[in-house]
Design an enzyme around this catalytic site. Structure first.
Site, short mmCIF file in Angstrom:
data_model
loop_
_atom_site.label_atom_id
_atom_site.label_comp_id
_atom_site.label_asym_id
_atom_site.label_seq_id
_atom_site.Cartn_x
_atom_site.Cartn_y
_atom_site.Cartn_z
N GLU A 260 0.89 -1.16 0.00
CA GLU A 260 0.00 0.00 0.00
C GLU A 260 0.93 1.21 0.00
O GLU A 260 1.46 1.61 1.02
CB GLU A 260 -0.89 -0.07 1.24
CG GLU A 260 -2.12 0.78 1.14
CD GLU A 260 -1.98 2.03 1.95
OE1 GLU A 260 -1.71 3.08 1.31
OE2 GLU A 260 -2.14 1.98 3.17
N CYS B 247 -1.82 8.93 2.72
CA CYS B 247 -1.62 8.47 1.34
C CYS B 247 -2.87 8.76 0.52
O CYS B 247 -2.82 8.76 -0.70
CB CYS B 247 -1.21 7.00 1.29
SG CYS B 247 -2.28 5.98 2.22
C1 UN1 Z 1 -2.89 5.97 4.91
O1 UN1 Z 1 -2.77 7.17 4.70
O2 UN1 Z 1 -1.90 5.19 4.81
O3 UN1 Z 1 -8.65 6.61 4.10
C2 UN1 Z 1 -4.15 5.34 5.36
C3 UN1 Z 1 -8.01 7.24 4.95
C4 UN1 Z 1 -7.66 6.53 6.24
C5 UN1 Z 1 -6.50 5.63 6.03
C6 UN1 Z 1 -5.32 6.27 5.38
N1 UN1 Z 1 -8.80 5.78 6.66
O4 UN1 Z 1 -7.66 8.40 4.79
#
Ligand code: UN1
Length: 514
Positions: free
Chosen positions: A267, A301
């Site tokens: 990821e 992310c």
């Molecule tokens: C991440 O930034 O690695 O969807 C995860 C989202 C959060 C998870 C982010 N529930 O922004």
């Protein structure tokens, strides 16, 4: 400053001392020959506490213990494993505010977002409990009479989990809670930028495992940088490595794990865009874009990095956004009046500055001017101003994920062009369209629409719920974690054919008589 906002007492209750061991097989903490790593808060630059790094020798002990534990855990009935995860969820409910506070102080996200992160852990525990009574395989009709064919899912073994600083605890729980109900055992390397959050989680989980008389090795902790990550990725005893972080890191993990034909679940980076159509509810669009771009100081992310705006509403969206940015309050993440906290460290600040200057050299126009904040309350040097730059999609900086609150604005006239721009980056995590027009929304979601793992309508790009599978395509790495059927990545599939007839017919009608 540790005393302010109740940090000191929260650390106490979470079992964090001034110096902590960092290598643990459950409840047993192993002394290593390594030095101690300091964890500094980006909120005020202070040393929170120290954690000892894992060395090769202690890593070996951890893996051996995990192998032993797996022999036991894989035979515990899945609903029983779910019962243990249910108790972990309850333990997390009890420490929600303390852990949320530590996450906020160690990583720099707002306290509200810290609480949200712990809630995400509780939610995945609940999901995993239900899953522990499912883990379904299919049955098929055999072509041979008197034969039954079905598939079942078995645990895979040790799961190595490498997590990033930005979600220092939730992403671990997505992996480990699902892996645990699947019958796997886990070895977790949290980010070296937020190791105390890892130590705190280890204490929480150890208590539950001990109360259930479970052996050491079901959930272990190791601490270190990429070198410790390499122990996991090169280790043939670890069939699955789940890694969250940069695309650069993911490529190294994928090559190492792929080189030994192990499985990796990646990821990685995102470069997420929201398309704002002239048919959008602009109130929703502005709020969605704002939280997406500046929430977690642009360090998710899933953060919104690009806004692709239809030309007829471009000026209006631009001026409303600029005025909304003017109202943002930047400061200590534990102080709930602030909207935006610091970046993780001064290296991240440097990357933010570089990205802005490069985007300007390429022709970008800074609409809301960025910069590093100085003076009282900003002594850590990690606070930056969220900025907006008018840019073009092909700019090198726009193509690149910068983990900071920089939002690029661009214009389109036809939806096809907007979708092509949205897809025209190397990453493929999250995407959104703001429109009340059903045809536009469905075109965006169709096979010729967004190429991302996540595609939303009238919602920003961040803030996914745990119930869906989380992850993305292209340089995001292709992995899926969390909900839906992401659990399948943590298990091995076995196809079983059983002959209950009194003869042995061969498949495909082959004759073989003697
Ligand atoms: C991440 O930034 O690695 O969807 C995860 C989202 C959060 C998870 C982010 N529930 O922004």
């Amino acid at each position: 400053m540790l005393d302010q906002f109740g940090i000191k007492s929260a650390l106490n209750r979470l079992g964090i001392e001034e110096e902590n061991k960092g290598t643990c097989t459950g409840d047993i903490w192993i002394e290593t020959k390594e030095t101690y790593l300091g964890s500094f808060s980006p909120a005020d630059g202070e040393l929170i506490a120290k954690v000892q790094l894992t060395d090769k020798q202690s890593y070996e002990l951890v893996v051996k213990q995990a192998q032993e534990a797996y022999k036991h855990w894989r035979n515990v009935a899945a609903p029983q494993r779910g019962e243990v995860v249910r108790q972990i969820g309850n333990a997390l409910r009890e420490v929600k505010s303390d852990l949320g506070k530590l996450v906020s102080y160690e990583m720099g996200k707002s306290y509200q977002e810290g609480l949200g992160e712990v809630q995400e852990m509780i939610d995945i525990c609940d999901f995993a409990v239900g899953l522990s009574r499912q883990l379904y395989g299919l049955t098929m009709h055999s072509e041979r009479p008197g034969h039954r064919m079905y598939e079942q899912w078995h645990p895979i073994g040790i799961v190595g989990i490498i997590s990033a600083f930005n979600f220092p605890v939730a992403v671990w729980s997505w992996n480990s809670m699902i892996a645990m109900v699947c019958g796997d055992v886990c070895i977790w390397k949290p980010s070296e930028k937020a190791p105390l959050s890892g130590v705190a989680c280890q204490h929480i989980i150890a208590k539950v495992l001990k109360e259930n008389n479970l052996p050491e090795g079901i959930s272990s902790l190791i601490i270190g940088d990429y070198k410790v990550g390499e122990y996991l990725s090169h280790d043939t005893r670890i069939p699955l490595v789940s890694a969250t972080g940069s695309t650069r890191m993911g490529k190294l993990v994928a090559q190492a794990v792929g080189g030994r034909l192990g499985r990796s679940l990646l990821e990685l980076g995102g470069n997420n865009a929201i398309i704002i159509s002239e048919n959008a509810d602009l109130d929703i669009a502005i709020r969605g874009a704002l939280f997406g771009a500046v929430g977690t100081a642009g360090q998710r992310c899933t953060s919104t990095r690009r806004l692709i705006i239809q030309d007829s509403v471009y000026e209006e969206v631009k001026s409303r956004l600029v005025s909304a940015y003017g109202k943002l309050v930047i400061g200590n993440p534990l102080d709930e009046k602030n909207h935006v906290g610091p970046l993780i460290d001064t290296d991240a600040v440097k990357m933010y500055q570089d990205a802005i200057s490069k985007a300007k050299v390429e022709g970008g126009k800074e609409l809301v001017v960025g910069g590093v904040l100085e003076g009282k309350g900003f002594e850590s040097g990690c606070y930056v101003k969220p900025c907006i730059i008018e840019a073009e999609n092909h700019f090198e900086m726009v193509q690149h994920e910068t983990f900071a609150p920089i939002l690029y604005l661009m214009k389109y006239s036809e939806l096809e062009d907007a979708i092509a721009m949205q897809n025209g980056v190397p990453q493929g995590l999250s995407s959104a369209i703001m429109t009340l027009n059903m045809r536009e929304a469905e075109r965006f979601l169709s096979a010729s629409g967004s190429d991302c793992g996540i595609a939303n309508v009238n919602i920003g790009t961040s803030g996914a719920e745990i119930g869906g599978a989380f992850g993305g395509e292209k340089e995001t790495g292709g992995g899926r974690e969390s909900g839906s059927d992401a659990w399948k990545a943590y298990m091995r599939r076995q196809t079983n054919t059983i002959n209950y007839s009194d003869s042995l017919p061969l498949a495909q009608g082959i004759k073989f008589d003697i």
